[in-house]
Design a protein around this motif. Structure first.
Motif, PDB file in Angstrom:
ATOM      1  N   ALA A  33       0.826  -1.206   0.000  1.00 33.19           N
ATOM      2  CA  ALA A  33       0.000   0.000   0.000  1.00 33.19           C
ATOM      3  C   ALA A  33       0.864   1.261   0.000  1.00 33.19           C
ATOM      4  CB  ALA A  33      -0.918  -0.006   1.221  1.00 33.19           C
ATOM      5  N   ARG A  34       1.962   1.197   0.694  1.00 35.42           N
ATOM      6  CA  ARG A  34       2.852   2.356   0.760  1.00 35.42           C
ATOM      7  C   ARG A  34       3.519   2.631  -0.579  1.00 35.42           C
ATOM      8  NH1 ARG A  34       8.370   2.258   4.440  1.00 35.42           N
ATOM      9  NH2 ARG A  34       9.578   3.702   3.169  1.00 35.42           N
ATOM     10  N   LEU A  35       3.966   1.576  -1.267  1.00 38.25           N
ATOM     11  CA  LEU A  35       4.658   1.735  -2.538  1.00 38.25           C
ATOM     12  C   LEU A  35       3.692   1.851  -3.711  1.00 38.25           C
ATOM     13  CD1 LEU A  35       7.544  -0.875  -2.069  1.00 38.25           C
ATOM     14  CD2 LEU A  35       7.629   1.604  -1.700  1.00 38.25           C
ATOM     15  N   GLY A  36       2.446   1.427  -3.502  1.00 38.22           N
ATOM     16  CA  GLY A  36       1.491   1.433  -4.595  1.00 38.22           C
ATOM     17  C   GLY A  36       1.760   0.350  -5.613  1.00 38.22           C
ATOM     18  N   SER A  37       2.510  -0.667  -5.212  1.00 41.49           N
ATOM     19  CA  SER A  37       2.864  -1.766  -6.117  1.00 41.49           C
ATOM     20  C   SER A  37       3.226  -2.987  -5.285  1.00 41.49           C
ATOM     21  CB  SER A  37       4.042  -1.376  -7.014  1.00 41.49           C
ATOM     22  OG  SER A  37       5.201  -1.134  -6.227  1.00 41.49           O
ATOM     23  N   ALA A  38       3.353  -4.118  -5.964  1.00 41.52           N
ATOM     24  CA  ALA A  38       3.725  -5.354  -5.279  1.00 41.52           C
ATOM     25  C   ALA A  38       4.591  -6.196  -6.202  1.00 41.52           C
ATOM     26  CB  ALA A  38       2.487  -6.146  -4.867  1.00 41.52           C
ATOM     27  N   SER A  39       5.623  -6.829  -5.618  1.00 42.79           N
ATOM     28  CA  SER A  39       6.492  -7.723  -6.380  1.00 42.79           C
ATOM     29  C   SER A  39       6.898  -8.892  -5.502  1.00 42.79           C
ATOM     30  CB  SER A  39       7.742  -6.986  -6.887  1.00 42.79           C
ATOM     31  OG  SER A  39       8.602  -6.665  -5.801  1.00 42.79           O
ATOM     32  N   ALA A  40       7.528  -9.889  -6.108  1.00 41.26           N
ATOM     33  CA  ALA A  40       7.868 -11.117  -5.387  1.00 41.26           C
ATOM     34  C   ALA A  40       8.992 -10.925  -4.378  1.00 41.26           C
ATOM     35  CB  ALA A  40       8.256 -12.212  -6.379  1.00 41.26           C
ATOM     36  N   VAL A  41       9.809  -9.903  -4.552  1.00 40.92           N
ATOM     37  CA  VAL A  41      10.963  -9.720  -3.665  1.00 40.92           C
ATOM     38  C   VAL A  41      10.861  -8.404  -2.888  1.00 40.92           C
ATOM     39  CG1 VAL A  41      12.517 -11.150  -5.011  1.00 40.92           C
ATOM     40  CG2 VAL A  41      12.274  -8.735  -5.596  1.00 40.92           C
ATOM     41  N   GLN A  42       9.674  -7.880  -2.809  1.00 47.03           N
ATOM     42  CA  GLN A  42       9.485  -6.602  -2.140  1.00 47.03           C
ATOM     43  C   GLN A  42       9.779  -6.710  -0.648  1.00 47.03           C
ATOM     44  OE1 GLN A  42       6.519  -3.827  -3.997  1.00 47.03           O
ATOM     45  NE2 GLN A  42       5.397  -4.440  -2.196  1.00 47.03           N
ATOM     46  N   GLY A  43      10.658  -5.853  -0.142  1.00 48.54           N
ATOM     47  CA  GLY A  43      10.970  -5.857   1.280  1.00 48.54           C
ATOM     48  C   GLY A  43      11.840  -7.009   1.732  1.00 48.54           C
ATOM     49  N   SER A  44      12.594  -7.624   0.819  1.00 48.41           N
ATOM     50  CA  SER A  44      13.423  -8.780   1.193  1.00 48.41           C
ATOM     51  C   SER A  44      14.508  -8.413   2.197  1.00 48.41           C
ATOM     52  CB  SER A  44      14.053  -9.399  -0.057  1.00 48.41           C
ATOM     53  OG  SER A  44      14.812  -8.436  -0.778  1.00 48.41           O
ATOM     54  N   ASP A  45      14.944  -7.155   2.185  1.00 50.54           N
ATOM     55  CA  ASP A  45      15.980  -6.721   3.131  1.00 50.54           C
ATOM     56  C   ASP A  45      15.498  -6.766   4.577  1.00 50.54           C
ATOM     57  OD1 ASP A  45      17.683  -6.294   1.054  1.00 50.54           O
ATOM     58  OD2 ASP A  45      17.440  -4.111   1.007  1.00 50.54           O
ATOM     59  N   ASN A  46      14.192  -6.774   4.769  1.00 52.19           N
ATOM     60  CA  ASN A  46      13.662  -6.746   6.131  1.00 52.19           C
ATOM     61  C   ASN A  46      14.015  -7.987   6.938  1.00 52.19           C
ATOM     62  OD1 ASN A  46      12.445  -4.205   6.057  1.00 52.19           O
ATOM     63  ND2 ASN A  46      10.571  -5.012   5.145  1.00 52.19           N
ATOM     64  N   LEU A  47      14.343  -9.095   6.266  1.00 48.41           N
ATOM     65  CA  LEU A  47      14.727 -10.299   7.006  1.00 48.41           C
ATOM     66  C   LEU A  47      15.995 -10.055   7.811  1.00 48.41           C
ATOM     67  CD1 LEU A  47      14.527 -13.256   7.780  1.00 48.41           C
ATOM     68  CD2 LEU A  47      15.749 -13.818   5.663  1.00 48.41           C
ATOM     69  N   LEU A  48      17.057  -9.620   7.141  1.00 44.85           N
ATOM     70  CA  LEU A  48      18.322  -9.390   7.840  1.00 44.85           C
ATOM     71  C   LEU A  48      18.197  -8.262   8.855  1.00 44.85           C
ATOM     72  CD1 LEU A  48      20.954  -9.758   4.966  1.00 44.85           C
ATOM     73  CD2 LEU A  48      20.369 -11.401   6.750  1.00 44.85           C
ATOM     74  N   PHE A  49      17.500  -7.201   8.477  1.00 47.14           N
ATOM     75  CA  PHE A  49      17.342  -6.081   9.397  1.00 47.14           C
ATOM     76  C   PHE A  49      16.556  -6.494  10.645  1.00 47.14           C
ATOM     77  CE2 PHE A  49      17.809  -3.143   5.577  1.00 47.14           C
ATOM     78  CZ  PHE A  49      19.100  -2.790   5.915  1.00 47.14           C
ATOM     79  N   SER A  50      15.532  -7.323  10.475  1.00 52.95           N
ATOM     80  CA  SER A  50      14.741  -7.748  11.633  1.00 52.95           C
ATOM     81  C   SER A  50      15.565  -8.615  12.575  1.00 52.95           C
ATOM     82  CB  SER A  50      13.493  -8.511  11.175  1.00 52.95           C
ATOM     83  OG  SER A  50      13.828  -9.744  10.565  1.00 52.95           O
ATOM     84  N   VAL A  51      16.391  -9.479  12.007  1.00 50.85           N
ATOM     85  CA  VAL A  51      17.267 -10.320  12.833  1.00 50.85           C
ATOM     86  C   VAL A  51      18.244  -9.449  13.617  1.00 50.85           C
ATOM     87  CG1 VAL A  51      19.068 -12.080  12.790  1.00 50.85           C
ATOM     88  CG2 VAL A  51      17.039 -12.337  11.352  1.00 50.85           C
TER      89      VAL A  51
END
Length: 329
Positions: free
Chosen positions: A245-263
């Motif tokens: 909703a924030r980006l106004g789009s969706a993809s298969a790898v959207q926000g993938s960096d959040n895994l490492l950052f969350s850890v």
């Protein structure tokens, strides 16, 4: 004639705990690091860094990460680990976007996406708690499958032209603060309350501390771990929906960096409390560190590749500090 010794026994002086600079830094290193980063970037750009606009931008940037990190915290409280959270969030956003573009009403599309996240979490919980797979292997396999599903849903493309009532969730503002910030705060407060004040939260911490002792004490360890994974999957789906909703789009790898950052955020947060356990307040401090660092480096013009190196160093430091804290227990 016998005499008795009337002298009182020597008074025992209680041993005073020794303090050291090293122990102080281990105990409060995360909070000190956050304060130091704020002061450093403020000194570098006093006209920009602590302005209302930039602080709002930082909160907006880390809002999705805070949600994913909250989900990771729940899993790590029970002593497990979930590598599939970022992939689950991407799939949830892709499912919602695909359904809306196909004519499905926005509320229904969001509900289906939430169910998808919940089902993935339940699948992880069944694999780990009932089939006794290690969390690393189970969630790695799930992550791979979920990424494949996300590519199938999006057909390998980026989905655009999402409905306005959906993008408002990610782009709208209340009192000039983006809506995702309020949602992230609400989810964080709810998770904190569950972990701190409910029986479920206490059972999760007991399982994470010692699963066998918890089982012997009457705690249903399997059900507790399953519930933790299910909650994490649901929360990560919320994060993915908000990101789309924030980006106004969706993809298969959207926000993938959040895994490492969350850890990294969870490990940094483990040093905030004396027990060295995963905790929601500490995780949010870790999220703040990552957000301040990323924003500050952008403001002073540091190359994005250098930022990736710094992120890796943060993860190493987080794990090291957490390990040192665990040895103190």
């Amino acid at each position: 004639m016998t005499t008795t010794n009337t002298q009182p026994p020597p008074t025992k002086v209680p041993a005073q705990p020794r303090t050291s600079i090293g122990k102080f830094l281990v105990q409060g290193g995360t909070t000190i690091a956050l304060i130091a980063l704020v002061l450093f970037f403020f000194a570098m750009r006093p006209d920009v860094f602590l302005s209302f606009t930039n602080v709002r931008n930082i909160l907006f940037q880390v809002s999705i990460l805070a949600i994913i990190a909250g989900a990771q915290t729940v899993v790590m409280v029970v002593g497990d680990f979930d590598l599939s959270l970022a992939a689950t969030s991407s799939l949830a956003g892709a499912v919602a976007a695909s359904l809306m573009l196909g004519g499905v009403p926005t509320p229904v599309a969001i509900l289906v996406a939430l169910v998808v996240g919940l089902l993935i979490g339940i699948a992880n919980g069944l694999l780990v708690a009932y089939l006794n797979l290690t969390a690393f292997v189970a969630t790695l396999a799930t992550m791979t499958s979920v990424i494949g599903l996300a590519y199938l849903v999006t057909e390998g493309t980026t989905l655009f032209n999402l409905p306005g009532d959906f993008t408002t969730l990610g782009q709208g503002r209340f009192l000039n603060i983006p809506l995702p910030v309020y949602i992230a705060i609400a989810i964080s407060v709810i998770l904190w309350a569950v972990l701190r004040f409910t029986t479920t939260g206490r059972k999760w911490y007991a399982v994470g501390g010692n699963a066998e002792v918890s089982r012997l004490s009457g705690v249903n360890v399997r059900r507790g771990r399953l519930l933790a994974f299910a909650v994490a999957g649901l929360i990560s789906a919320i994060g993915g929906i908000l990101l789309a909703a924030r980006l106004g789009s969706a993809s298969a790898v959207q926000g993938s960096d959040n895994l490492l950052f969350s850890v990294a955020a969870v490990f940094l947060g483990m040093t905030v409390i004396k027990s060295g356990q995963a905790n929601l307040v500490g995780t949010m401090v870790g999220v703040a560190i990552i957000g301040v660092l990323s924003n500050g480096l952008n403001i002073i013009g540091v190359n994005s590749y250098v930022q990736q190196v710094v992120t890796g160093l943060i993860i190493i430091a987080a794990v090291t500090l957490s390990s040192l804290k665990t040895r103190e227990r």
